[in-house]
Design a protein around this motif. Structure first.
Motif, PDB file in Angstrom:
ATOM      1  N   ASP A 160      -4.262   8.306   6.636  1.00  0.00           N
ATOM      2  CA  ASP A 160      -3.647   6.681   5.803  1.00  0.00           C
ATOM      3  C   ASP A 160      -4.071   6.198   4.434  1.00  0.00           C
ATOM      4  OD1 ASP A 160      -2.050   3.948   5.761  1.00  0.00           O
ATOM      5  OD2 ASP A 160      -4.017   2.918   6.680  1.00  0.00           O
ATOM      6  N   THR A 169       0.397  -0.124   4.188  1.00  0.00           N
ATOM      7  CA  THR A 169       1.368   1.128   4.153  1.00  0.00           C
ATOM      8  C   THR A 169       2.250   0.327   5.455  1.00  0.00           C
ATOM      9  OG1 THR A 169      -0.313   2.430   4.912  1.00  0.00           O
ATOM     10  CG2 THR A 169       1.126   2.946   6.505  1.00  0.00           C
ATOM     11  N   LEU A 197       4.861   3.800   1.799  1.00  0.00           N
ATOM     12  CA  LEU A 197       3.921   2.775   0.951  1.00  0.00           C
ATOM     13  C   LEU A 197       4.589   1.879   0.234  1.00  0.00           C
ATOM     14  CD1 LEU A 197       0.885   3.794   1.788  1.00  0.00           C
ATOM     15  CD2 LEU A 197       2.406   5.502   0.672  1.00  0.00           C
TER      16      LEU A 197
END
Length: 149
Positions: free
Chosen positions: A65, A84, A138
């Motif tokens: 991530d 995110t 994102l």
């Protein structure tokens, strides 16, 4: 992709990464920053494994991530921050190795939403082995107090 929106994109990514306490806690280091691509490396630690001694899926997800997010941040305007909003991970092989490499690359840049793909590799004896892949979505965040990079 176009040219970098800022000549400071590497510095911005490095500064933001340095503020991530979780990366420091697990021993992850930002080792490469290019426009639209970052690499994070981490040594094996028994403290980060699940019951079979493999790197825990939660740790893989956490670092991938960050790799996807920082790849996205590198292509964002200087006054923006990254968050995110979605990711999907595929766990392809047990996380066994002496070290791990996590690479995030922007797949689809955008003015509000960016898609990045990540790959995690186990490094040990022999060639690096692909152990996980991620696709992350994102958000480009602008004008939110307290959010920087």
């Amino acid at each position: 992709m176009d040219q970098p929106p800022s000549t400071r994109f590497r510095e911005r990514v490095r500064e933001s990464f340095a503020r991530q306490n979780v990366m420091r806690t697990i021993g992850a280091e930002l080792t490469n920053v290019d426009y639209g691509m970052v690499e994070i490396e981490m040594p094996y630690s028994d403290a980060l494994t699940q019951q079979h001694g493999f790197l825990h899926a939660g740790i893989l997800s956490t670092v991938l991530d960050s790799a996807c997010g920082y790849a996205a941040l590198s292509v964002m305007p200087e006054e923006s921050a990254v968050l995110t909003i979605e990711f999907k991970i595929n766990l392809l092989s047990p996380g066994r190795g002496e070290r791990f490499l996590f690479r995030g690359e922007v797949t689809k840049p955008g003015s509000n939403i960016i898609v990045s793909d990540g790959r995690a590799y186990a490094i040990g004896d022999g060639p690096a082995k692909l152990i996980a892949s991620m696709t992350g979505t994102l958000m480009v965040v602008r004008g939110r107090e307290g959010l920087d990079g």
